[in-house]
Write a protein that holds these residues in place. Structure first.
Motif, PDB file in Angstrom:
ATOM      1  N   LEU A   1       0.785  -1.256   0.000  1.00 44.76           N
ATOM      2  CA  LEU A   1       0.000   0.000   0.000  1.00 44.76           C
ATOM      3  C   LEU A   1       0.810   1.296   0.000  1.00 44.76           C
ATOM      4  O   LEU A   1       0.268   2.349  -0.320  1.00 44.76           O
ATOM      5  CB  LEU A   1      -0.971   0.091   1.204  1.00 44.76           C
ATOM      6  N   ILE A   2       2.080   1.236   0.378  1.00 44.66           N
ATOM      7  CA  ILE A   2       2.796   2.500   0.636  1.00 44.66           C
ATOM      8  C   ILE A   2       3.102   3.281  -0.641  1.00 44.66           C
ATOM      9  O   ILE A   2       3.515   4.427  -0.570  1.00 44.66           O
ATOM     10  CB  ILE A   2       4.093   2.283   1.460  1.00 44.66           C
ATOM     11  N   GLN A   3       2.849   2.678  -1.819  1.00 48.00           N
ATOM     12  CA  GLN A   3       3.048   3.432  -3.065  1.00 48.00           C
ATOM     13  C   GLN A   3       2.125   4.637  -3.133  1.00 48.00           C
ATOM     14  O   GLN A   3       2.397   5.592  -3.848  1.00 48.00           O
ATOM     15  CB  GLN A   3       2.853   2.526  -4.301  1.00 48.00           C
ATOM     16  N   PHE A   4       1.010   4.593  -2.378  1.00 45.41           N
ATOM     17  CA  PHE A   4       0.063   5.721  -2.391  1.00 45.41           C
ATOM     18  C   PHE A   4       0.628   6.893  -1.585  1.00 45.41           C
ATOM     19  O   PHE A   4       0.197   8.029  -1.745  1.00 45.41           O
ATOM     20  CB  PHE A   4      -1.282   5.276  -1.787  1.00 45.41           C
ATOM     21  N   GLY A   5       1.583   6.599  -0.706  1.00 47.51           N
ATOM     22  CA  GLY A   5       2.017   7.599   0.265  1.00 47.51           C
ATOM     23  C   GLY A   5       3.130   8.525  -0.205  1.00 47.51           C
ATOM     24  O   GLY A   5       3.513   9.431   0.528  1.00 47.51           O
ATOM     25  N   ASN A   6       3.667   8.319  -1.404  1.00 49.49           N
ATOM     26  CA  ASN A   6       4.721   9.221  -1.887  1.00 49.49           C
ATOM     27  C   ASN A   6       4.165  10.054  -3.030  1.00 49.49           C
ATOM     28  O   ASN A   6       3.986   9.571  -4.149  1.00 49.49           O
ATOM     29  CB  ASN A   6       5.935   8.409  -2.356  1.00 49.49           C
ATOM     30  N   HIS A   7       3.894  11.338  -2.738  1.00 46.49           N
ATOM     31  CA  HIS A   7       3.266  12.204  -3.739  1.00 46.49           C
ATOM     32  C   HIS A   7       4.157  12.456  -4.956  1.00 46.49           C
ATOM     33  O   HIS A   7       3.708  13.016  -5.942  1.00 46.49           O
ATOM     34  CB  HIS A   7       2.907  13.552  -3.116  1.00 46.49           C
ATOM     35  N   ARG A   8       5.414  12.054  -4.838  1.00 48.38           N
ATOM     36  CA  ARG A   8       6.305  12.255  -5.991  1.00 48.38           C
ATOM     37  C   ARG A   8       6.161  11.135  -7.013  1.00 48.38           C
ATOM     38  O   ARG A   8       6.649  11.231  -8.134  1.00 48.38           O
ATOM     39  CB  ARG A   8       7.753  12.378  -5.517  1.00 48.38           C
ATOM     40  N   LEU A   9       5.497  10.034  -6.602  1.00 51.40           N
ATOM     41  CA  LEU A   9       5.284   8.918  -7.533  1.00 51.40           C
ATOM     42  C   LEU A   9       3.917   9.056  -8.200  1.00 51.40           C
ATOM     43  O   LEU A   9       2.938   9.401  -7.538  1.00 51.40           O
ATOM     44  CB  LEU A   9       5.305   7.588  -6.770  1.00 51.40           C
ATOM     45  N   PRO A  10       3.842   8.756  -9.510  1.00 49.75           N
ATOM     46  CA  PRO A  10       2.520   8.790 -10.152  1.00 49.75           C
ATOM     47  C   PRO A  10       1.693   7.619  -9.648  1.00 49.75           C
ATOM     48  O   PRO A  10       2.228   6.544  -9.382  1.00 49.75           O
ATOM     49  CB  PRO A  10       2.845   8.613 -11.639  1.00 49.75           C
ATOM     50  N   PHE A  11       0.363   7.817  -9.522  1.00 49.57           N
ATOM     51  CA  PHE A  11      -0.523   6.748  -9.088  1.00 49.57           C
ATOM     52  C   PHE A  11      -1.608   6.550 -10.135  1.00 49.57           C
ATOM     53  O   PHE A  11      -2.293   7.497 -10.509  1.00 49.57           O
ATOM     54  CB  PHE A  11      -1.160   7.086  -7.732  1.00 49.57           C
ATOM     55  N   GLY A  12      -1.785   5.316 -10.582  1.00 53.13           N
ATOM     56  CA  GLY A  12      -2.841   5.043 -11.559  1.00 53.13           C
ATOM     57  C   GLY A  12      -2.740   3.626 -12.076  1.00 53.13           C
ATOM     58  O   GLY A  12      -1.767   2.924 -11.806  1.00 53.13           O
ATOM     59  N   GLY A  13      -3.756   3.215 -12.824  1.00 53.55           N
ATOM     60  CA  GLY A  13      -3.792   1.847 -13.326  1.00 53.55           C
ATOM     61  C   GLY A  13      -3.348   1.756 -14.771  1.00 53.55           C
ATOM     62  O   GLY A  13      -2.939   2.751 -15.393  1.00 53.55           O
ATOM     63  N   VAL A  14      -3.455   0.532 -15.297  1.00 57.51           N
ATOM     64  CA  VAL A  14      -3.112   0.285 -16.695  1.00 57.51           C
ATOM     65  C   VAL A  14      -4.117  -0.747 -17.224  1.00 57.51           C
ATOM     66  O   VAL A  14      -4.518  -1.650 -16.477  1.00 57.51           O
ATOM     67  CB  VAL A  14      -1.640  -0.188 -16.819  1.00 57.51           C
ATOM     68  N   GLY A  15      -4.546  -0.597 -18.455  1.00 60.38           N
ATOM     69  CA  GLY A  15      -5.525  -1.540 -19.013  1.00 60.38           C
ATOM     70  C   GLY A  15      -6.794  -1.545 -18.180  1.00 60.38           C
ATOM     71  O   GLY A  15      -7.371  -0.499 -17.894  1.00 60.38           O
ATOM     72  N   ALA A  16      -7.192  -2.745 -17.733  1.00 59.28           N
ATOM     73  CA  ALA A  16      -8.455  -2.866 -17.003  1.00 59.28           C
ATOM     74  C   ALA A  16      -8.463  -2.098 -15.683  1.00 59.28           C
ATOM     75  O   ALA A  16      -9.530  -1.795 -15.144  1.00 59.28           O
ATOM     76  CB  ALA A  16      -8.745  -4.342 -16.734  1.00 59.28           C
ATOM     77  N   SER A  17      -7.305  -1.779 -15.123  1.00 59.78           N
ATOM     78  CA  SER A  17      -7.301  -1.056 -13.843  1.00 59.78           C
ATOM     79  C   SER A  17      -7.278   0.471 -14.024  1.00 59.78           C
ATOM     80  O   SER A  17      -7.177   1.205 -13.038  1.00 59.78           O
ATOM     81  CB  SER A  17      -6.161  -1.535 -12.937  1.00 59.78           C
ATOM     82  N   GLY A  18      -7.374   0.925 -15.256  1.00 58.86           N
ATOM     83  CA  GLY A  18      -7.561   2.364 -15.445  1.00 58.86           C
ATOM     84  C   GLY A  18      -6.632   2.997 -16.445  1.00 58.86           C
ATOM     85  O   GLY A  18      -5.818   2.331 -17.098  1.00 58.86           O
ATOM     86  N   MET A  19      -6.746   4.321 -16.545  1.00 55.07           N
ATOM     87  CA  MET A  19      -5.863   5.082 -17.428  1.00 55.07           C
ATOM     88  C   MET A  19      -5.622   6.451 -16.818  1.00 55.07           C
ATOM     89  O   MET A  19      -6.492   7.015 -16.180  1.00 55.07           O
ATOM     90  CB  MET A  19      -6.460   5.209 -18.824  1.00 55.07           C
ATOM     91  N   GLY A  20      -4.390   6.944 -17.016  1.00 50.91           N
ATOM     92  CA  GLY A  20      -4.020   8.234 -16.440  1.00 50.91           C
ATOM     93  C   GLY A  20      -3.389   8.057 -15.074  1.00 50.91           C
ATOM     94  O   GLY A  20      -3.297   6.931 -14.561  1.00 50.91           O
ATOM     95  N   ARG A  21      -2.927   9.159 -14.512  1.00 46.87           N
ATOM     96  CA  ARG A  21      -2.227   9.098 -13.232  1.00 46.87           C
ATOM     97  C   ARG A  21      -2.424  10.415 -12.499  1.00 46.87           C
ATOM     98  O   ARG A  21      -2.740  11.426 -13.131  1.00 46.87           O
ATOM     99  CB  ARG A  21      -0.735   8.825 -13.448  1.00 46.87           C
ATOM    100  N   TYR A  22      -2.196  10.396 -11.181  1.00 48.07           N
ATOM    101  CA  TYR A  22      -2.226  11.654 -10.425  1.00 48.07           C
ATOM    102  C   TYR A  22      -1.313  11.548  -9.221  1.00 48.07           C
ATOM    103  O   TYR A  22      -0.451  10.693  -9.175  1.00 48.07           O
ATOM    104  CB  TYR A  22      -3.652  12.084 -10.096  1.00 48.07           C
ATOM    105  N   HIS A  23      -1.481  12.484  -8.290  1.00 47.23           N
ATOM    106  CA  HIS A  23      -0.663  12.682  -7.078  1.00 47.23           C
ATOM    107  C   HIS A  23       0.398  13.755  -7.347  1.00 47.23           C
ATOM    108  O   HIS A  23       1.144  13.662  -8.330  1.00 47.23           O
ATOM    109  CB  HIS A  23       0.062  11.392  -6.626  1.00 47.23           C
ATOM    110  N   GLY A  24       0.448  14.713  -6.439  1.00 45.67           N
ATOM    111  CA  GLY A  24       1.453  15.769  -6.508  1.00 45.67           C
ATOM    112  C   GLY A  24       1.489  16.424  -7.875  1.00 45.67           C
ATOM    113  O   GLY A  24       0.459  16.693  -8.494  1.00 45.67           O
TER     114      GLY A  24
END
Ligand code: NAD
Length: 459
Positions: A392-415
């Motif tokens: 889960l800790i990948q959500f906690g670093n605003h410098r990392l993009p967060f988002g899915g690929v294919g069936a889990s989504g498209m695009g990214r956000y955070h910071g």
């Protein structure tokens, strides 16, 4: 009820007034939003507890603190992010000054889910406002107490023609989607994601889809099981197992399965006691419908721990399921609850077979001290993002993009990635007039050779 076309036309007029293009205006409201959130801390905690008995500790850690730190980061960096960025000219543009201007899209619609109802409503909202857009936010109807506090905070902070919440369920959502937006940001299920994508396509509206999926957690035989199970129990059962990036199921090396199950049982008891129903730390399932859905997933399975259910209290105890079949219900849909299936592997191909059954998960986790094994897992599979030796800790670093690929989504956000999501990157070249190389002008006779040479050295 809401007059949705009027809300949008007011927001369109406000955007056209150019007011949101002033970075100082955006900053002043983001600061106000932060202080509103701080002064409503207790009410936010109470709302989430009322909605699904989410503990204050978990609300603080996984919602409140993340929104606050996202606001702090944005307030600190907004001037820098929104400045035009100077870019090197190319042989084709020289002499020139080349830039990327940061332009808001305009009127943004954000549709939020119930599982982190505060975080997943406000995190994208902060980014959309920071980038200079107006926002209509539709929180989830399943977390009505959180929706109310969100509405209060937002209406105390923003003029309604700038940012407004519209509360309601599918009908309201459908009416919102029928309007023409400049950007839609959706967090929720893959099924509804497809409805959103279809509605957006009619107006060629760009979208971000933050969806779900079945995130595997692979464990080999090189690990310290005491540490692994502590992290597993925390990451799986946080928020009652209703986390989009929770490990959905485990794929463990066959030899360690029995030991792993025993260690998990002890850790669940250490964390939530002999009767987890009495624990103040275990959140409930969001509603009766989902409790019954989860109950159905374990009906024909081998439950080796837990499995206690109280439909009326929306309670399911942390549950371990041994070796469900790949085509079973529990392995065919995102679980989104406190049920943990354990599958096993002997060779890497077994892992490939299992993971390919539910492709493009939002997350993938590996617990291993074998660098080659870890590298294979990272490089072989396509997934939104992951963590090695934790969850889960990948959500906690605003410098990392967060988002899915294919069936889990498209695009990214955070910071900054979030700011960029809600921004049109507009290239502008300011041409110099002091030199005007004649090559591009007709007649071209005799110029091709020179052009080729120029490209050979500078192209
Ligand atoms: P959902 O798709 O049922 O609902 C999400 C939002 O869409 C809600 O606001 C709801 O009112 C609206 N909605 C529901 N049906 C609709 C319809 N037919 N037309 C238009 N709008 C509709 O999702 P949920 O149950 O609230 O959330 C759980 C799902 O969200 C899980 O699949 C989970 O993995 C996913 N999720 C993803 C992320 C991520 O960041 N990728 C985060 C949290 C949750």
């Amino acid at each position: 009820m809401y007059n949705i076309p009027k809300i949008l036309s007011d927001q369109k007029a406000f955007f056209e007034s150019q007011k949101t293009k002033e970075v100082s205006f955006r900053l002043s409201l983001l600061k106000k939003l932060k202080s509103e959130i701080i002064s409503n801390e207790k009410d936010i905690m109470d709302a989430l507890y009322k909605d699904f008995k989410k503990s204050k500790f978990e609300t603080f850690l996984s919602e409140y603190a993340l929104v606050k730190s996202s606001l702090s980061l944005t307030i600190k960096n907004l001037k820098k992010w929104s400045k035009p960025k100077r870019i090197w000219p190319s042989i084709l543009t020289f002499p020139s000054s080349d830039y990327i201007y940061k332009e808001p899209y305009g009127n943004v619609l954000i549709i939020a889910p119930w599982n982190y109802p505060f975080l997943l409503a406000l995190e994208p909202l902060v980014m959309a406002v920071a980038a200079g857009n107006t926002v209509v936010l539709k929180p989830s109807e399943l977390t009505s107490n959180t929706s109310k506090i969100l509405t209060k905070i937002i209406s105390n902070t923003f003029p309604k023609e700038y940012v407004k919440t519209v509360e309601g369920g599918v009908e309201v959502s459908t009416e919102l989607l029928a309007q023409k937006w400049d950007y839609i940001f959706f967090t929720g299920s893959t099924k509804v994601g497809k409805i959103v994508a279809e509605a957006a396509a009619k107006n060629l509206t760009p979208i971000t889809l933050e969806l779900g999926g079945k995130s595997p957690c692979i464990i080999d035989d090189t690990v310290d099981l005491t540490l692994v199970t502590k992290r597993l129990v925390w990451g799986k059962f946080l928020n009652g197992g209703q986390t989009c990036i929770a490990p959905d199921y485990i794929i463990a090396k066959s030899e360690i399965k029995e030991q792993l199950i025993n260690a998990l049982k002890s850790e669940i008891i250490r964390s939530y006691g002999e009767n987890p129903k009495k624990s103040p730390d275990l959140a409930r399932i969001i509603d009766k419908k989902n409790t019954i859905r989860l109950q159905g997933l374990i009906e024909n399975e081998t439950v080796v721990f837990g499995g206690d259910i109280d439909e009326n209290d929306h309670y399911i105890s942390p549950t371990i399921v041994d070796e469900p079949k790949l085509d079973s219900g529990i392995m065919s849909e995102e679980i989104f609850g406190p049920l943990l299936p354990i599958l096993t592997y002997n060779a890497f191909e077994d892992i490939e077979n299992i993971v390919s059954y539910n492709k493009n998960p939002l997350s993938l986790y590996v617990f291993s001290n074998n660098k080659r094994f870890v590298k294979n897992c990272i490089e072989k599979f396509s997934f939104g993002g992951g963590v090695i030796n934790d969850l889960l800790i990948q959500f906690g670093n605003h410098r990392l993009p967060f988002g899915g690929v294919g069936a889990s989504g498209m695009g990214r956000y955070h910071g900054k990635h979030g700011f960029d999501t809600f921004t049109h990157h507009k290239p502008i070249i300011k041409r110099g007039n002091w030199m005007d190389p004649p090559f591009r002008y007709a007649p071209y006779k005799g110029k091709l050779g020179i052009l080729k040479k120029l490209f050979k050295y500078f192209g």
